[in-house]
Write an enzyme that holds these catalytic residues in place. Structure first.
Site, PDB file in Angstrom:
ATOM      1  N   TYR A  68       0.827  -1.211   0.000  1.00  0.00           N
ATOM      2  CA  TYR A  68       0.000   0.000   0.000  1.00  0.00           C
ATOM      3  C   TYR A  68       0.861   1.261   0.000  1.00  0.00           C
ATOM      4  CZ  TYR A  68      -3.143   3.671   1.541  1.00  0.00           C
ATOM      5  OH  TYR A  68      -3.836   4.853   1.628  1.00  0.00           O
ATOM      6  N   HIS A  69       1.798   1.338   0.940  1.00  0.00           N
ATOM      7  CA  HIS A  69       2.572   2.565   1.083  1.00  0.00           C
ATOM      8  C   HIS A  69       3.604   2.734  -0.026  1.00  0.00           C
ATOM      9  CE1 HIS A  69       0.986   1.916   5.207  1.00  0.00           C
ATOM     10  NE2 HIS A  69       0.704   3.180   5.046  1.00  0.00           N
ATOM     11  N   HIS A  91       6.017  10.672   6.394  1.00  0.00           N
ATOM     12  CA  HIS A  91       5.558  10.766   5.006  1.00  0.00           C
ATOM     13  C   HIS A  91       6.375  11.848   4.302  1.00  0.00           C
ATOM     14  CE1 HIS A  91       2.120   8.635   6.792  1.00  0.00           C
ATOM     15  NE2 HIS A  91       1.969   8.128   5.585  1.00  0.00           N
TER      16      HIS A  91
END
Length: 697
Positions: free
Chosen positions: A205-206, A572
């Site tokens: 996902y990331h 992030h």
């Protein structure tokens, strides 16, 4: 080859559907002899989760119980950044981050409060936790014991995928070697003692959030899985490897190009089956089934016209529900406003209702695999398999996923750079962002908080006080002994750290104490940024910007220099990396040291490097606390005249307050034109130079 296990079925076909016999009655004999187009029984829906948690355990428990009452069928726990990275709420790096992007869990009392009234023998709980996964699982196990629930009854998942943290999300705590040992120990322990638990979600996902193409997402996730399985094979009996393989699940991303995204899932299923059979000799087909949960794409959600995100989320959900052979086991959908901030309970309910409409109102669950025999799908899958196998070969040539972290990180930064370039040029259309930007004001964001949930600023003080109270009433001698045993086990590579971790949880140790004990034994680590290796793509606009930088640099008497910093625990780094890459491409000197810096560290670096501008990136919601701290620290370091610009998920009201505190410019996700940002940075430095020259004159 057998793909993911067919979901269990129950109940009769929908009474509104024509019986297969009637449908085919007037067709030719050949058509009538084909398999019926409907399943004999409608499939059960996938598990429905909502990724949730904020503030403290009490508030999050209320949210969970409310969501379960609305029809949610599993839990998905979001932890705050201090919990994810192994710091207690009173640590310097936790300042401004406590309870912001998830729930703060510092000790056993917190975990018990979080799960109060939720029967753990019946619940399937997913915990998005990586560096501290062993610790949070230990707290979960000990909490279950207090409910009278044994380990072999527990069902759920710990994400526990550290390699993707080095590549994309940044919530790592320890170096790669010890981190892989922690993962392997967790897997080995659960296979023997918590047999229904998925000890790891190999998390692609990331990777997509960090810019991965479908080929990269497949290849790096599978390479990651190989590294994990190889590590586990050294810590368990060979006869258990089939069970180990069978307990590994995946957590994938599904973007708005949902046909291609579905093909990606089918390709992953093929590769997973091959790996199990050919590399690890897993003979039981059930163990080789590709099992995954999903949260659909958040990278594509937009701050501009955020109501459009509801449609994007619905389309993305089709990628993981349409094709029965690779249908997701569990789905959690983001809320329409996650590009703006933390969703409210109503926003999460809206996303849950979308899942329920797909499952109960549509006919998705009535049919066999609708893509079976599709030439288009077969062609897409073959194309993705060819690309993924080639990229996996490259990773293996570099020594495997652990050794290839630098290579994969640079590749992701480059892919993200290419994606941004396509948006800037208009080649990639994003509705409401670079096309069809005219809009009426949205009533969904018209309230005083801008359509999001704002965490009470008193939560951090409350959490510090609760932590102090917990420490005051525990048996300190028992805690000290348990942590000493944890340190001893960490030094002995032959031991499984999970046993000492569970003992420390029982004794009353805290998240920060567990992590600090292991940091003392394992050492620290700073992951690669990937910025230096990203490609530069010449263009006429970049050439003009380089000329601007040259003119201003000449006026300054040296090269224009920018520091790009990430204060706090927010990992992030995509935006910060792309600003650093573009600043380099237009000719600036760039100082970028990666994530997780204190305000004092940023200020000291700015003063020592003699930078002309400081750019700060925060996406965790901690900007209101951390940005003023950086500005204050710059003054104390003798760099108070350096202009500060800020980027992140920042509501308009907060942007006003930041400018009043001395911030020169604020950028949010709607500011996608990096060249415009570069021009404004250069002009900001030039204007400051003109003002200073005027003062001197």
């Amino acid at each position: 080859m057998q793909l993911m296990a067919d979901p269990p079925s129950s109940g009769p076909p929908d009474p509104g559907c024509s019986p297969p016999g009637e449908l085919g009655a007037s067709l030719p004999l050949r058509a009538r002899s084909a398999p019926p187009p409907r399943l004999p029984e409608r499939d059960r829906p996938w598990m429905m989760r909502t990724y949730a948690g904020h503030s403290d355990a009490r508030r999050s428990n209320e949210l969970y119980r409310g969501n379960l009452a609305k029809g949610q069928t599993g839990l998905s726990v979001a932890f705050d950044l201090p919990t994810q990275t192994g710091y207690d709420p009173d640590h310097e790096l936790a300042r401004g981050e406590v309870g912001k992007v998830g729930v703060s869990i510092a000790d056993l009392d917190d975990m018990r409060t979080l799960l109060d009234g939720i029967p753990l023998d019946q619940m399937n709980t997913s915990m998005t936790i990586n560096a501290t996964a062993a610790w949070l699982l230990a707290l979960y196990i000990v909490t279950a014991e207090a409910q009278g629930v044994t380990e072999n009854e527990l069902q759920g998942t710990t994400q526990n995928d550290i390699l993707k943290e080095y590549l994309s999300r940044g919530t790592y705590a320890f170096p790669p070697g010890p981190s892989m040992r922690l993962i392997a120990d967790t897997i080995a322990y659960t296979v023997e003692h918590v047999p229904k638990w998925n000890p790891i979600n190999i998390c692609s996902y990331h990777l997509q959030e960090a810019g991965a193409t479908p080929v990269q997402e497949i290849a790096y996730a599978m390479s990651n899985a190989i590294a994990v399985l190889d590590a586990v094979s050294e810590r368990v009996d060979e006869g258990l490897m089939g069970a180990v393989f069978g307990r590994i699940s995946f957590f994938v991303n599904a973007g708005v190009r949902f046909i291609e995204e579905h093909a990606k899932l089918r390709a992953m299923a093929v590769l997973w089956d091959e790996l199990g059979l050919e590399r690890y000799g897993v003979q039981d087909e059930r163990h080789r089934r590709f099992r995954y949960g999903v949260q659909v794409n958040s990278l594509g959600l937009t701050e501009a016209q955020p109501e459009n995100n509801a449609y994007r989320i619905a389309l993305e959900a089709l990628a993981v529900t349409l094709g029965r052979s690779v249908r997701a086991r569990a789905v959690q959908l983001p809320a329409w406003n996650e590009a703006l901030g933390l969703p409210r309970p109503w926003d999460q309910q809206w996303s849950l209702r979308l899942q329920q409409i797909l499952a109960y109102e549509t006919d998705l669950l009535d049919y066999p695999d609708i893509f079976e025999g599709s030439k288009v799908m077969e062609g897409l899958v073959a194309e993705l398999l060819d690309g993924a196998r080639e990229e996996m070969k490259r990773v293996q040539e570099l020594g495997g996923a652990v050794e290839a972290v630098d290579y994969m990180k640079a590749a992701l930064v480059e892919s993200h750079r290419a994606r941004i370039n396509r948006i800037e040029s208009g080649e990639l259309v994003v509705v409401g962002v670079n096309r069809y930007t005219e809009t009426a004001p949205s009533p969904l964001t018209a309230d005083g908080e801008g359509g999001i949930l704002v965490v009470d600023p008193e939560v951090e003080a409350e959490r510090r006080a609760a932590l102090e109270e917990w420490r005051s009433r525990r048996d300190q001698a028992a805690v000290d002994a348990a942590l000493a045993e944890l340190a001893r086990a960490a030094r002995d590579d032959s031991e499984n750290i999970m046993f000492a971790t569970i003992a420390a949880a029982r004794a009353g140790a805290t998240t920060g104490e567990w992590a600090q004990t292991l940091r003392s034994e394992f050492g620290g680590y700073r992951a690669p940024t990937g910025v230096g290796d990203a490609a530069s793509v010449p263009s006429e606009e970049l050439a003009e910007l380089r000329d601007e930088v040259e003119r201003v640099s000449e006026s300054l008497g040296r090269r224009l220099k920018i520091l790009v910093g990430k204060p706090g625990l927010d990992g992030h780094s995509n935006g910060a990396e792309q600003i650093a890459v573009r600043a380099r491409d237009v000719g600036m000197d760039v100082v970028y040291q990666g994530i997780r810096l204190t305000p004092a560290e940023i200020a000291t670096s700015a003063a020592q490097e003699g930078v002309h501008v400081v750019g700060l990136s925060i996406l965790s919601g901690s900007h209101a606390q951390l940005i003023p701290s950086v500005i204050e620290a710059l003054g104390e370091a003798g760099a108070g005249e350096v202009p500060v610009i800020v980027g992140g998920i920042i509501p308009d009201a907060d942007a006003v307050r930041l400018r009043a505190a001395g911030v020169a410019a604020v950028y949010t996700p709607k500011d996608f034109d990096l060249n415009r940002i570069m021009h404004e940075i250069v002009e900001l430095v030039a204007e400051r130079q003109r003002v200073q020259a005027g003062v001197r004159a």
